[in-house]
Design a protein around this motif. Structure first.
Motif, PDB file in Angstrom:
ATOM      1  N   PRO A 105      -4.900  -5.421 -23.439  1.00 19.79           N
ATOM      2  CA  PRO A 105      -6.035  -4.525 -23.134  1.00 19.79           C
ATOM      3  C   PRO A 105      -6.730  -4.836 -21.806  1.00 19.79           C
ATOM      4  O   PRO A 105      -7.527  -4.041 -21.319  1.00 19.79           O
ATOM      5  CB  PRO A 105      -6.986  -4.740 -24.316  1.00 19.79           C
ATOM      6  N   LYS A 106      -6.427  -5.974 -21.200  1.00 21.35           N
ATOM      7  CA  LYS A 106      -7.036  -6.363 -19.924  1.00 21.35           C
ATOM      8  C   LYS A 106      -6.164  -6.026 -18.726  1.00 21.35           C
ATOM      9  O   LYS A 106      -6.586  -6.152 -17.583  1.00 21.35           O
ATOM     10  CB  LYS A 106      -7.271  -7.880 -19.903  1.00 21.35           C
ATOM     11  N   LEU A 107      -4.946  -5.603 -18.976  1.00 17.39           N
ATOM     12  CA  LEU A 107      -3.962  -5.441 -17.916  1.00 17.39           C
ATOM     13  C   LEU A 107      -4.309  -4.307 -16.958  1.00 17.39           C
ATOM     14  O   LEU A 107      -4.634  -3.203 -17.364  1.00 17.39           O
ATOM     15  CB  LEU A 107      -2.587  -5.185 -18.536  1.00 17.39           C
ATOM     16  N   MET A 108      -4.265  -4.620 -15.671  1.00 16.37           N
ATOM     17  CA  MET A 108      -4.423  -3.640 -14.592  1.00 16.37           C
ATOM     18  C   MET A 108      -3.226  -3.841 -13.673  1.00 16.37           C
ATOM     19  O   MET A 108      -2.975  -4.945 -13.221  1.00 16.37           O
ATOM     20  CB  MET A 108      -5.702  -3.912 -13.797  1.00 16.37           C
ATOM     21  N   GLN A 109      -2.486  -2.777 -13.409  1.00 10.88           N
ATOM     22  CA  GLN A 109      -1.311  -2.881 -12.552  1.00 10.88           C
ATOM     23  C   GLN A 109      -1.484  -1.912 -11.383  1.00 10.88           C
ATOM     24  O   GLN A 109      -1.416  -0.702 -11.560  1.00 10.88           O
ATOM     25  CB  GLN A 109      -0.052  -2.542 -13.353  1.00 10.88           C
ATOM     26  N   PHE A 110      -1.724  -2.479 -10.213  1.00 10.27           N
ATOM     27  CA  PHE A 110      -1.976  -1.681  -9.019  1.00 10.27           C
ATOM     28  C   PHE A 110      -0.665  -1.296  -8.347  1.00 10.27           C
ATOM     29  O   PHE A 110       0.193  -2.150  -8.118  1.00 10.27           O
ATOM     30  CB  PHE A 110      -2.866  -2.459  -8.045  1.00 10.27           C
ATOM     31  N   LYS A 111      -0.522  -0.030  -8.025  1.00 14.39           N
ATOM     32  CA  LYS A 111       0.689   0.481  -7.383  1.00 14.39           C
ATOM     33  C   LYS A 111       0.878  -0.173  -6.013  1.00 14.39           C
ATOM     34  O   LYS A 111      -0.079  -0.372  -5.277  1.00 14.39           O
ATOM     35  CB  LYS A 111       0.587   1.991  -7.189  1.00 14.39           C
ATOM     36  N   THR A 112       2.120  -0.473  -5.686  1.00 19.88           N
ATOM     37  CA  THR A 112       2.403  -1.085  -4.385  1.00 19.88           C
ATOM     38  C   THR A 112       3.461  -0.338  -3.586  1.00 19.88           C
ATOM     39  O   THR A 112       3.664  -0.635  -2.424  1.00 19.88           O
ATOM     40  CB  THR A 112       2.868  -2.545  -4.546  1.00 19.88           C
ATOM     41  N   GLY A 113       4.119   0.623  -4.186  1.00 17.14           N
ATOM     42  CA  GLY A 113       5.236   1.282  -3.513  1.00 17.14           C
ATOM     43  C   GLY A 113       4.861   2.538  -2.765  1.00 17.14           C
ATOM     44  O   GLY A 113       5.590   3.525  -2.825  1.00 17.14           O
ATOM     45  N   PHE A 114       3.750   2.511  -2.049  1.00 17.88           N
ATOM     46  CA  PHE A 114       3.339   3.702  -1.306  1.00 17.88           C
ATOM     47  C   PHE A 114       4.262   3.926  -0.111  1.00 17.88           C
ATOM     48  O   PHE A 114       4.696   2.977   0.527  1.00 17.88           O
ATOM     49  CB  PHE A 114       1.897   3.562  -0.822  1.00 17.88           C
ATOM     50  N   ARG A 115       4.512   5.172   0.199  1.00 18.00           N
ATOM     51  CA  ARG A 115       5.383   5.502   1.330  1.00 18.00           C
ATOM     52  C   ARG A 115       4.624   5.583   2.635  1.00 18.00           C
ATOM     53  O   ARG A 115       5.196   5.458   3.699  1.00 18.00           O
ATOM     54  CB  ARG A 115       6.089   6.821   1.062  1.00 18.00           C
ATOM     55  N   LYS A 116       3.313   5.829   2.553  1.00 20.46           N
ATOM     56  CA  LYS A 116       2.510   5.981   3.768  1.00 20.46           C
ATOM     57  C   LYS A 116       1.409   4.934   3.815  1.00 20.46           C
ATOM     58  O   LYS A 116       0.749   4.672   2.813  1.00 20.46           O
ATOM     59  CB  LYS A 116       1.883   7.377   3.807  1.00 20.46           C
ATOM     60  N   GLN A 117       1.192   4.387   4.986  1.00 19.39           N
ATOM     61  CA  GLN A 117       0.161   3.375   5.179  1.00 19.39           C
ATOM     62  C   GLN A 117      -1.222   3.908   4.820  1.00 19.39           C
ATOM     63  O   GLN A 117      -2.046   3.186   4.272  1.00 19.39           O
ATOM     64  CB  GLN A 117       0.182   2.856   6.632  1.00 19.39           C
ATOM     65  N   GLU A 118      -1.479   5.188   5.100  1.00 17.95           N
ATOM     66  CA  GLU A 118      -2.808   5.740   4.774  1.00 17.95           C
ATOM     67  C   GLU A 118      -3.061   5.753   3.264  1.00 17.95           C
ATOM     68  O   GLU A 118      -4.203   5.630   2.824  1.00 17.95           O
ATOM     69  CB  GLU A 118      -3.032   7.126   5.379  1.00 17.95           C
TER      70      GLU A 118
END
Length: 135
Positions: A105-118
């Motif tokens: 219930p505490k898990l936060m998974q931030f996306k890292t595979g963005f294609r654009k720097q912005e």
């Protein structure tokens, strides 16, 4: 993300041991904001969205709570094996997973595979502003 997360003590990133490299598909963190009286996981998630972020993933369910496991649809298949030990080992009866139950219930998974720097910058900015909102 790490630079921003280091500004608070209630989001704990996963450990990467010294001399190791982590090839994150997401950056997994434990959210301790509720335990420290900062805010709820959901309120923090909504704040990230409010500041223009894409949000983050949570842990939907531990494996032993997945429908396929709870309903044991695979057990009929396993019981057809001559080696009954396989079915016995796959049984959940009498087993517990307190560490997984605590973390899920505490898990936060931030996306890292963005294609654009912005997109990276926008999501890091949203995370930073959400943290500042509750500090």
């Amino acid at each position: 993300y790490i630079r921003v997360i280091e500004t608070c003590d209630w989001i704990i990133p996963q450990l990467t041991p010294p001399k190791a490299t982590n090839a994150y598909w997401t950056l997994a963190c434990a959210f301790e904001g509720e335990a420290k009286g900062v805010c709820s996981w959901k309120d923090f998630y909504n704040a990230v969205l409010d500041f223009g972020g894409d949000g983050f993933f949570g842990g939907l369910a531990n494996q032993h709570h997945e429908i396929v496991v709870e309903e044991a649809v695979y057990m009929d298949y396993l019981y057809n094996f001559e080696d009954q030990d396989i079915a016995t080992r796959m049984s959940l009866e009498g087993k517990s997973w307190p560490v997984a139950e605590n973390i899920q219930p505490k898990l936060m998974q931030f996306k890292t595979g963005f294609r654009k720097q912005e997109d990276v910058e926008r999501n890091v900015f949203a995370l930073e502003k959400a943290i500042e909102k509750f500090v």
